[in-house]
Design a protein around this motif. Sequence first.
Motif, PDB file in Angstrom:
ATOM      1  N   ASP A  55      -3.050   1.496  -8.868  1.00 48.90           N
ATOM      2  CA  ASP A  55      -4.500   1.566  -8.619  1.00 48.90           C
ATOM      3  C   ASP A  55      -4.787   2.089  -7.214  1.00 48.90           C
ATOM      4  OD1 ASP A  55      -4.989   0.580 -11.143  1.00 48.90           O
ATOM      5  OD2 ASP A  55      -5.258  -1.498 -10.485  1.00 48.90           O
ATOM      6  N   TYR A  56      -3.972   1.681  -6.260  1.00 53.49           N
ATOM      7  CA  TYR A  56      -4.156   2.077  -4.860  1.00 53.49           C
ATOM      8  C   TYR A  56      -4.066   3.587  -4.686  1.00 53.49           C
ATOM      9  CZ  TYR A  56      -2.995   2.411   0.156  1.00 53.49           C
ATOM     10  OH  TYR A  56      -2.957   2.745   1.493  1.00 53.49           O
ATOM     11  N   PHE A  57      -3.194   4.221  -5.449  1.00 55.18           N
ATOM     12  CA  PHE A  57      -3.052   5.676  -5.339  1.00 55.18           C
ATOM     13  C   PHE A  57      -4.334   6.414  -5.733  1.00 55.18           C
ATOM     14  CE2 PHE A  57       1.794   5.292  -6.083  1.00 55.18           C
ATOM     15  CZ  PHE A  57       1.995   5.151  -4.721  1.00 55.18           C
ATOM     16  N   GLY A  58      -5.179   5.758  -6.530  1.00 53.70           N
ATOM     17  CA  GLY A  58      -6.374   6.436  -6.999  1.00 53.70           C
ATOM     18  C   GLY A  58      -7.681   5.906  -6.451  1.00 53.70           C
ATOM     19  N   ASN A  59      -7.634   4.829  -5.644  1.00 47.99           N
ATOM     20  CA  ASN A  59      -8.886   4.272  -5.142  1.00 47.99           C
ATOM     21  C   ASN A  59      -9.172   4.730  -3.714  1.00 47.99           C
ATOM     22  OD1 ASN A  59      -7.423   2.596  -3.331  1.00 47.99           O
ATOM     23  ND2 ASN A  59      -7.323   0.929  -4.829  1.00 47.99           N
ATOM     24  N   GLU A  62      -8.158   2.104   2.227  1.00 50.07           N
ATOM     25  CA  GLU A  62      -7.251   2.706   3.212  1.00 50.07           C
ATOM     26  C   GLU A  62      -5.902   2.008   3.221  1.00 50.07           C
ATOM     27  OE1 GLU A  62      -6.916   3.682   8.011  1.00 50.07           O
ATOM     28  OE2 GLU A  62      -8.652   2.597   7.225  1.00 50.07           O
ATOM     29  N   LEU A  63      -5.918   0.680   3.159  1.00 49.88           N
ATOM     30  CA  LEU A  63      -4.688  -0.099   3.264  1.00 49.88           C
ATOM     31  C   LEU A  63      -4.429  -0.881   1.982  1.00 49.88           C
ATOM     32  CD1 LEU A  63      -5.065  -1.463   6.915  1.00 49.88           C
ATOM     33  CD2 LEU A  63      -3.781   0.551   6.151  1.00 49.88           C
ATOM     34  N   LEU A  64      -3.167  -1.025   1.669  1.00 51.76           N
ATOM     35  CA  LEU A  64      -2.743  -1.753   0.475  1.00 51.76           C
ATOM     36  C   LEU A  64      -2.631  -3.235   0.807  1.00 51.76           C
ATOM     37  CD1 LEU A  64      -1.664  -1.664  -2.451  1.00 51.76           C
ATOM     38  CD2 LEU A  64       0.623  -1.300  -1.485  1.00 51.76           C
ATOM     39  N   ASP A  65      -3.383  -4.059   0.099  1.00 53.32           N
ATOM     40  CA  ASP A  65      -3.402  -5.496   0.355  1.00 53.32           C
ATOM     41  C   ASP A  65      -3.023  -6.231  -0.924  1.00 53.32           C
ATOM     42  OD1 ASP A  65      -3.782  -8.030   1.327  1.00 53.32           O
ATOM     43  OD2 ASP A  65      -5.981  -7.963   1.255  1.00 53.32           O
ATOM     44  N   LEU A  77       2.671  -9.537   0.230  1.00 55.00           N
ATOM     45  CA  LEU A  77       3.922  -8.982  -0.305  1.00 55.00           C
ATOM     46  C   LEU A  77       4.595  -8.075   0.710  1.00 55.00           C
ATOM     47  CD1 LEU A  77       5.892  -8.543  -2.658  1.00 55.00           C
ATOM     48  CD2 LEU A  77       4.364  -6.727  -3.490  1.00 55.00           C
ATOM     49  N   PHE A  78       3.785  -7.317   1.469  1.00 52.04           N
ATOM     50  CA  PHE A  78       4.328  -6.328   2.379  1.00 52.04           C
ATOM     51  C   PHE A  78       3.980  -6.640   3.829  1.00 52.04           C
ATOM     52  CE2 PHE A  78       3.478  -3.643  -1.525  1.00 52.04           C
ATOM     53  CZ  PHE A  78       4.802  -3.658  -1.948  1.00 52.04           C
ATOM     54  N   SER A  79       4.883  -6.249   4.720  1.00 54.95           N
ATOM     55  CA  SER A  79       4.641  -6.384   6.155  1.00 54.95           C
ATOM     56  C   SER A  79       3.672  -5.305   6.626  1.00 54.95           C
ATOM     57  CB  SER A  79       5.959  -6.253   6.921  1.00 54.95           C
ATOM     58  OG  SER A  79       6.464  -4.916   6.795  1.00 54.95           O
ATOM     59  N   GLU A  80       3.225  -5.423   7.863  1.00 56.85           N
ATOM     60  CA  GLU A  80       2.306  -4.434   8.419  1.00 56.85           C
ATOM     61  C   GLU A  80       2.940  -3.036   8.408  1.00 56.85           C
ATOM     62  OE1 GLU A  80      -0.287  -3.493  12.490  1.00 56.85           O
ATOM     63  OE2 GLU A  80       1.130  -5.171  12.435  1.00 56.85           O
ATOM     64  N   ARG A  81       4.219  -2.962   8.731  1.00 52.51           N
ATOM     65  CA  ARG A  81       4.901  -1.662   8.745  1.00 52.51           C
ATOM     66  C   ARG A  81       4.916  -1.054   7.340  1.00 52.51           C
ATOM     67  NH1 ARG A  81       8.563   0.753  12.247  1.00 52.51           N
ATOM     68  NH2 ARG A  81       9.945   2.303  11.279  1.00 52.51           N
ATOM     69  N   GLU A  82       5.188  -1.862   6.342  1.00 47.97           N
ATOM     70  CA  GLU A  82       5.206  -1.368   4.963  1.00 47.97           C
ATOM     71  C   GLU A  82       3.823  -0.921   4.518  1.00 47.97           C
ATOM     72  OE1 GLU A  82       8.309  -3.877   2.436  1.00 47.97           O
ATOM     73  OE2 GLU A  82       7.200  -5.163   3.829  1.00 47.97           O
ATOM     74  N   VAL A  83       2.809  -1.674   4.890  1.00 47.48           N
ATOM     75  CA  VAL A  83       1.430  -1.321   4.530  1.00 47.48           C
ATOM     76  C   VAL A  83       1.044   0.026   5.147  1.00 47.48           C
ATOM     77  CG1 VAL A  83      -0.995  -1.948   4.860  1.00 47.48           C
ATOM     78  CG2 VAL A  83       0.665  -3.685   4.149  1.00 47.48           C
ATOM     79  N   LEU A  84       1.402   0.225   6.401  1.00 51.15           N
ATOM     80  CA  LEU A  84       1.083   1.492   7.062  1.00 51.15           C
ATOM     81  C   LEU A  84       1.854   2.647   6.437  1.00 51.15           C
ATOM     82  CD1 LEU A  84       0.948   0.350  10.798  1.00 51.15           C
ATOM     83  CD2 LEU A  84      -0.974   0.885   9.281  1.00 51.15           C
ATOM     84  N   HIS A  85       3.099   2.379   6.039  1.00 51.52           N
ATOM     85  CA  HIS A  85       3.861   3.436   5.361  1.00 51.52           C
ATOM     86  C   HIS A  85       3.222   3.775   4.014  1.00 51.52           C
ATOM     87  CE1 HIS A  85       6.986   5.928   3.817  1.00 51.52           C
ATOM     88  NE2 HIS A  85       7.336   5.057   2.883  1.00 51.52           N
ATOM     89  N   MET A  86       2.750   2.778   3.309  1.00 46.16           N
ATOM     90  CA  MET A  86       2.108   3.033   2.023  1.00 46.16           C
ATOM     91  C   MET A  86       0.824   3.839   2.194  1.00 46.16           C
ATOM     92  SD  MET A  86       3.908   2.185  -0.502  1.00 46.16           S
ATOM     93  CE  MET A  86       2.664   2.298  -1.794  1.00 46.16           C
ATOM     94  N   ARG A  87       0.166   3.698   3.316  1.00 45.60           N
ATOM     95  CA  ARG A  87      -0.998   4.543   3.581  1.00 45.60           C
ATOM     96  C   ARG A  87      -0.578   6.010   3.637  1.00 45.60           C
ATOM     97  NH1 ARG A  87      -4.011   3.602   9.185  1.00 45.60           N
ATOM     98  NH2 ARG A  87      -1.965   4.370   9.881  1.00 45.60           N
ATOM     99  N   ASP A  88       0.556   6.281   4.272  1.00 41.29           N
ATOM    100  CA  ASP A  88       1.082   7.645   4.322  1.00 41.29           C
ATOM    101  C   ASP A  88       1.511   8.117   2.929  1.00 41.29           C
ATOM    102  OD1 ASP A  88       0.709   7.587   7.052  1.00 41.29           O
ATOM    103  OD2 ASP A  88       2.790   7.053   7.498  1.00 41.29           O
ATOM    104  N   VAL A  89       2.114   7.211   2.167  1.00 36.90           N
ATOM    105  CA  VAL A  89       2.544   7.554   0.809  1.00 36.90           C
ATOM    106  C   VAL A  89       1.335   7.904  -0.055  1.00 36.90           C
ATOM    107  CG1 VAL A  89       3.601   6.657  -1.300  1.00 36.90           C
ATOM    108  CG2 VAL A  89       4.663   6.187   0.921  1.00 36.90           C
ATOM    109  N   LYS A  90       0.267   7.129   0.109  1.00 34.80           N
ATOM    110  CA  LYS A  90      -0.953   7.400  -0.666  1.00 34.80           C
ATOM    111  C   LYS A  90      -1.482   8.798  -0.356  1.00 34.80           C
ATOM    112  CE  LYS A  90      -5.633   5.724  -1.556  1.00 34.80           C
ATOM    113  NZ  LYS A  90      -6.563   4.586  -1.426  1.00 34.80           N
ATOM    114  N   TRP A  91      -1.523   9.158   0.917  1.00 30.53           N
ATOM    115  CA  TRP A  91      -1.992  10.494   1.285  1.00 30.53           C
ATOM    116  C   TRP A  91      -1.119  11.561   0.647  1.00 30.53           C
ATOM    117  CZ3 TRP A  91       0.215  14.722   3.529  1.00 30.53           C
ATOM    118  CH2 TRP A  91      -0.651  15.741   3.923  1.00 30.53           C
TER     119      TRP A  91
END
Length: 231
Positions: A55-59, A62-65, A77-91
Amino acid sequence: MAPAPRLPLFLVLTNVRIAALWPPVHEYSFARYDGAATTGVERAELDRAAREIIDYFGNDEELLDIEVTVDGEQAPLFSEREVLHMRDVKWLMQATFRVHEIAFAVLVVYVTVALVRRRGQAVAQVAGLLRVAGVLTVVLLGVAAAAVLVGFDDLFRQFHVISFANDLWKLSPARDHLIQMYPRGFWFDVTLAVGLVSALEGALLAAAGHAYLVFAQRERRRTPGLQAAEA
């Protein structure tokens, strides 16, 4: 770019999109690589987290929570570093989806123009494109598969270096849930699967295009006036 090279790109990106957005692909990782035991998070919670990632990939968030229940308590589930990386992955994923849509639009425009301009010969023209592009797909992905089998780890690392402007992707299998949920083996499996499925699709399209051209050629030989009528 000519339409023929766009078809391999379209096929690969179609299968990448399916792999990213189809829950069974994520669930395969949890089952094959025992995600529950590795993360300490129950399988049902991991499956729910996978759906939230999709869902995050399509919404527009900004950040995955994502929070999961561990030992009866809610925790991120994820640390701050993982959340920020997922923001890059989403882009990256959204950019990939846009390229996929553009490749699809180019193919649709090509077929439409062929139907309008060539009329009777349009199907043969499209069949010729399918034959060339299908063979090209098989050849390119065959070379890519060989490269993956020989040096997947180096290719995987270079992909991250090129795709991301930071080193947030450098995660630890010992503590980071993201890489525990989707380990190196999963990415190897998915990469090969996308390549093999895309190559099979290319082979089927090439065979279909070739079969039509052979059939059309036989029909023209049987009906001498057909070629003049089509023109």
